[in-house]
Design a protein around this motif. Structure first.
Motif, short mmCIF file in Angstrom:
data_model
loop_
_atom_site.label_atom_id
_atom_site.label_comp_id
_atom_site.label_asym_id
_atom_site.label_seq_id
_atom_site.Cartn_x
_atom_site.Cartn_y
_atom_site.Cartn_z
N THR A 47 0.95 -1.32 -0.07
CA THR A 47 0.07 -0.05 0.09
C THR A 47 0.74 1.12 -0.09
O THR A 47 2.26 1.02 0.35
CB THR A 47 -0.98 0.06 1.29
N HIS A 48 0.41 2.23 -0.18
CA HIS A 48 1.01 3.61 -0.40
C HIS A 48 0.73 4.09 0.97
O HIS A 48 -0.62 4.43 1.63
CB HIS A 48 0.35 4.66 -1.28
N ILE A 49 1.77 4.75 1.52
CA ILE A 49 1.58 5.41 2.91
C ILE A 49 2.20 7.05 2.72
O ILE A 49 3.21 7.23 2.34
CB ILE A 49 2.42 4.89 3.89
N GLY A 50 1.26 7.89 2.80
CA GLY A 50 1.47 9.28 2.71
C GLY A 50 0.89 10.27 3.45
O GLY A 50 -0.04 9.85 4.21
N TYR A 51 0.96 11.51 3.38
CA TYR A 51 0.37 12.47 4.10
C TYR A 51 0.45 13.78 3.23
O TYR A 51 1.08 13.94 2.20
CB TYR A 51 1.00 12.79 5.52
N ARG A 52 -0.54 14.66 3.54
CA ARG A 52 -0.82 15.84 2.94
C ARG A 52 -0.30 16.98 3.87
O ARG A 52 -0.73 17.04 5.16
CB ARG A 52 -2.27 16.43 2.19
N LEU A 53 0.30 17.95 3.66
CA LEU A 53 0.82 19.20 4.37
C LEU A 53 -0.32 20.32 4.04
O LEU A 53 -0.95 20.41 2.91
CB LEU A 53 1.96 19.78 4.11
N ARG A 54 -0.93 20.97 5.09
CA ARG A 54 -1.78 22.07 4.83
C ARG A 54 -1.01 23.46 4.38
O ARG A 54 0.07 23.58 5.17
CB ARG A 54 -2.46 22.50 6.16
N LYS A 55 -1.55 24.19 3.47
CA LYS A 55 -0.84 25.30 3.41
C LYS A 55 -1.04 26.27 4.23
O LYS A 55 -2.24 26.44 5.26
CB LYS A 55 -1.61 25.79 1.83
N ARG A 56 -0.08 27.14 4.77
CA ARG A 56 -0.25 28.16 5.86
C ARG A 56 -0.65 29.44 5.24
O ARG A 56 0.11 29.90 4.29
CB ARG A 56 0.82 27.86 6.84
#
Length: 56
Positions: A47-56
């Protein structure tokens, strides 16, 4: 995706074949290797494990 390779070295021939496919977030593959009288078949799933960063 299909990938095939043939390798020549020291009077030996090695064959590699891989078939892979993604199903949404799941990766699968089948891999075949042949060197002289040695044959290997590998099956895999991941599986792919990842995350997204919020723009500040």
């Amino acid at each position: 995706m299909v990938v095939g390779k043939v390798t020549f070295y020291d009077n030996h021939v090695k064959y590699d074949l891989e078939v892979s496919r993604d199903f949404r977030r799941i990766d699968t593959f089948i891999r075949f290797q042949k060197l002289d009288s040695f044959n290997e078949l590998s099956l895999g799933i991941g599986t792919h494990i990842g995350y997204r960063l919020r723009k500040r």
